[in-house]
Design a protein around this motif. Structure first.
Motif, mmCIF file in Angstrom:
data_model
loop_
_atom_site.group_PDB
_atom_site.id
_atom_site.type_symbol
_atom_site.label_atom_id
_atom_site.label_comp_id
_atom_site.label_asym_id
_atom_site.label_seq_id
_atom_site.Cartn_x
_atom_site.Cartn_y
_atom_site.Cartn_z
ATOM 1 N N TYR A 97 0.851 -1.187 0.000
ATOM 2 C CA TYR A 97 0.000 0.000 0.000
ATOM 3 C C TYR A 97 0.893 1.245 0.000
ATOM 4 O O TYR A 97 1.794 1.383 0.841
ATOM 5 C CB TYR A 97 -0.914 0.032 1.225
ATOM 6 C CG TYR A 97 -1.978 -1.044 1.229
ATOM 7 C CD1 TYR A 97 -3.169 -0.863 0.529
ATOM 8 C CD2 TYR A 97 -1.792 -2.236 1.923
ATOM 9 C CE1 TYR A 97 -4.148 -1.847 0.527
ATOM 10 C CE2 TYR A 97 -2.770 -3.220 1.922
ATOM 11 C CZ TYR A 97 -3.939 -3.026 1.225
ATOM 12 O OH TYR A 97 -4.905 -4.008 1.218
ATOM 13 N N LEU A 128 -7.076 1.927 2.583
ATOM 14 C CA LEU A 128 -7.770 1.870 1.283
ATOM 15 C C LEU A 128 -9.265 2.084 1.467
ATOM 16 O O LEU A 128 -9.913 2.805 0.695
ATOM 17 C CB LEU A 128 -7.494 0.523 0.615
ATOM 18 C CG LEU A 128 -8.101 0.304 -0.763
ATOM 19 C CD1 LEU A 128 -7.445 1.220 -1.789
ATOM 20 C CD2 LEU A 128 -7.960 -1.150 -1.184
ATOM 21 N N VAL A 158 -2.713 0.248 -4.440
ATOM 22 C CA VAL A 158 -2.341 -1.125 -4.116
ATOM 23 C C VAL A 158 -1.495 -1.662 -5.256
ATOM 24 O O VAL A 158 -1.891 -1.610 -6.424
ATOM 25 C CB VAL A 158 -3.580 -2.018 -3.925
ATOM 26 C CG1 VAL A 158 -3.155 -3.411 -3.468
ATOM 27 C CG2 VAL A 158 -4.535 -1.404 -2.917
#
Length: 617
Positions: A562, A606, A616
């Protein structure tokens, strides 16, 4: 009800029951299967009875609780008959309006109607809902019309007519021949011709002979047998009695999964009522034929779905399979000839006797006649039980009946046949669904589980999930299954943890061939299907995991990262406030950063970000 001593008395009872009914009377039918019970159908039913009493309509409108209607995701399901107005997700607070508008005035309550996921059209009548419109409900047809605890309801709709016909107009050999000609194949998964099984058992040496119903439904996401037993237990019981007469069996067993209390309750109520009416026990319908059924509850072992393991469990031993050269039709329960069929197989028998083998042959395909019930679950708009003719395509089931994939996402695969089934890709969506075609592409019919997956599914992780299930459920008796599944799972775990090796795919294929060729029972022989089918159709995902250290679906945590796009980040600090590891830092209204050493890849950032700034990779 009094004891019935002849087919004539049965028919007279049926006429009396029908004469006492008012077909045009308004009836509120409420699904009371396990799914709708969990959704709150009990309070809804009570609310209908109370509201009808308040409005002085208790004598004018009936309330009927039925078995599963199939559309489980939309429960509690309520259908107002005879107009067949279909309501979904009904709550207690909706009841007064339904009674006033529909039961009294015949108007539909629009907000409770089904809305087509593509067109947005509101659909009023049950038969017009796409989920039902393309089905061929042979086994489930009565589920929305009868109280499963009432033998009178079953008899009024033609119940036990097939039994009367079999006992008084057909010889056992004629019944066996009729079932053989129908082409009925076992609905438990293997698809063995039912008539051949009955014939072999009938001709086998040894007494007594036993008939057994396998209701030990252990596949994740599958509940066809449960809903059939909950909604129409007499149909299964009638099929078993006919089979017992054909085979020459005085005694039978139904082996039910322990986690199915409502199915057990309704079946035992049906058994008691059938005994009271002379339809079970001694001298059934005055024919001189004696037969009785016992209920046994399984201990939760998936392997007991295998016939010989189930029989050992019935005998009180550990549920382990035995070598397949010992045929249960010759040496089964207590070493006596035994016929074991699935719930769906037994439920087909009364229909074949009533309507003839030619009628049954007219449904489905040449080598897979009839209908099949599937539990359609996963990433699909309309989840529930669907009964369709064999030969229908996967596309029709998933997109026409199932309503397609939620959120506009892309279809990726469908897994059929339970944990031992295979994963079928988009390129094969037009595949006809029958025993032979599913086997040809590396999957299987199984008991009827059908799990739909979308673009966010990692196929390597799917194979790992099912193999982990099978490892835990293997009895461990034979080395190929015990060690083959364990070694395959170890390789899959390594791949998903970012430690895959160049030769892993070939090794998985080799282990799969070993499992198929040398395992003792069907659990081990089919355990490789999830792996081999995903390797066959999604090899690129395996290669991405192994060679690129990347999970294309961003599911395997060890293989995803991430990061925050500084161009998109507004510095709102929402992600930093929600991060459980305090791995996100940055000043307010300035781009933030994720410390990769602290990040546990939970995905909270996210989900929190409203500006699509979290990336991602």
């Amino acid at each position: 009800m009094r004891r019935l001593r002849s087919p004539e008395e049965l028919e007279q009872l049926r006429e009396n029951l029908l004469a006492a009914r008012e077909p045009d009377k308004t009836c509120v039918t409420i699904c009371a299967g396990t799914g709708c019970l969990a959704s709150g159908c009990g309070p809804v039913t009570a609310a209908f009875r109370e509201e009808l009493g308040k409005q002085g309509l208790a004598d004018e409108v009936d309330v009927l609780t039925t078995g599963c209607h199939g559309f489980c995701e939309r429960g509690p399901v309520v259908v107002i008959r005879p107009e067949n107005i279909f309501y979904q997700r009904v709550r207690v607070e909706d009841v007064p309006e339904i009674v006033s508008e529909t039961a009294v005035q015949g108007h539909a309550v629009e907000r409770l109607l089904y809305e087509h996921p593509q067109t947005g059209e509101k659909i009023v009548h049950e038969g017009d809902v796409p989920f039902y419109a393309l089905q061929e409900r042979v086994i489930l047809g009565n589920n929305g019309f009868i109280d499963p605890t009432s033998i009178g309801d079953y008899i009024a709709r033609g119940g036990y007519a097939a039994l009367a016909k079999a006992l008084h107009t057909l010889e056992p050999e004629e019944i066996v021949a009729m079932v053989k000609r129908s082409g009925l194949r076992g609905r438990g998964g293997a698809g063995f011709p039912t008539g051949r099984k009955w014939e072999t058992c009938r001709n086998a040496e040894g007494e007594p002979k036993y008939v057994i119903c396998n209701a030990d439904e252990g596949d994740p996401g599958a509940y066809m047998n449960r809903s059939t037993l909950e909604g129409n237990p007499h149909l299964v019981l009638e099929g078993m009695i006919i089979g017992a007469y054909a085979i020459g069996s005085p005694e039978g067993y139904i082996y039910v999964r322990h986690e199915y209390p409502l199915a057990v309750k309704n079946f035992e109520l049906a058994r008691a009522a059938a005994r009271e009416c002379g339809l079970l026990g001694e001298d059934i319908l005055g024919s001189g034929f004696d037969f009785d059924v016992h209920t046994a509850r399984g201990g939760g072992a998936f392997v007991c779905g295998e016939s010989s393991a189930l029989m050992r469990s019935l005998e009180g031993d550990v549920g382990e399979p035995r070598a397949k050269y010992v045929h249960s039709v010759e040496r089964g329960l207590w070493e006596k000839p035994s016929t074991l069929n699935n719930v769906g197989t037994w439920a087909n028998v009364p229909h074949i006797i009533n309507k003839g083998w030619e009628w049954y042959r007219s449904l489905g395909t040449e080598n897979s006649p009839g209908t099949k019930i599937f539990s359609l679950v996963g990433k699909v708009n309309n989840t529930g039980l669907v009964e369709v003719p064999m030969g229908i395509t996967l596309r029709e089931i998933i997109f026409d009946i199932g309503g397609g994939i939620p959120g506009g996402k892309a279809f990726k695969a469908v897994q059929t046949g339970g944990p031992s089934g295979g994963c079928i890709p988009e390129s094969l969506l037009d595949l006809p669904v029958d025993f032979d075609e599913l086997t040809r592409v590396g999957s299987m019919m199984g008991s009827g589980g059908m799990i739909v997956m979308d673009e966010d599914t990692c196929m390597v992780d799917v194979a790992r999930y099912f193999l982990n299930f099978l490892r835990e459920e293997s009895c461990g008796k034979c080395t190929p299954c015990r060690e083959g599944i364990g070694q395959s799972l170890s390789i899959l775990n390594r791949i998903c943890e970012g430690e895959g090796r160049p030769g892993d795919i070939a090794l998985l294929e080799e282990l799969g061939e070993l499992l198929q060729g040398f395992s003792l029972c069907a659990l081990g022989q089919t355990a490789a299907n999830p792996v081999l089918s995903t390797v066959r159709y999604f090899r690129d995902e395996y290669e991405a995991h192994i060679h690129e250290r990347r999970c294309p679906a961003a599911v395997c945590k060890a293989l995803i990262t991430y990061t925050i796009d500084p161009e998109a980040c507004t510095g709102c600090t929402a992600c930093a406030r929600q991060c459980p590891q305090e791995a996100i830092s940055g000043e307010r209204k300035e781009p933030h950063r994720i410390d990769q050493d602290l990040c546990i890849r939970c995905g909270v950032c996210l989900d929190t970000c409203r500006f699509d700034a979290v990336v991602v990779a």
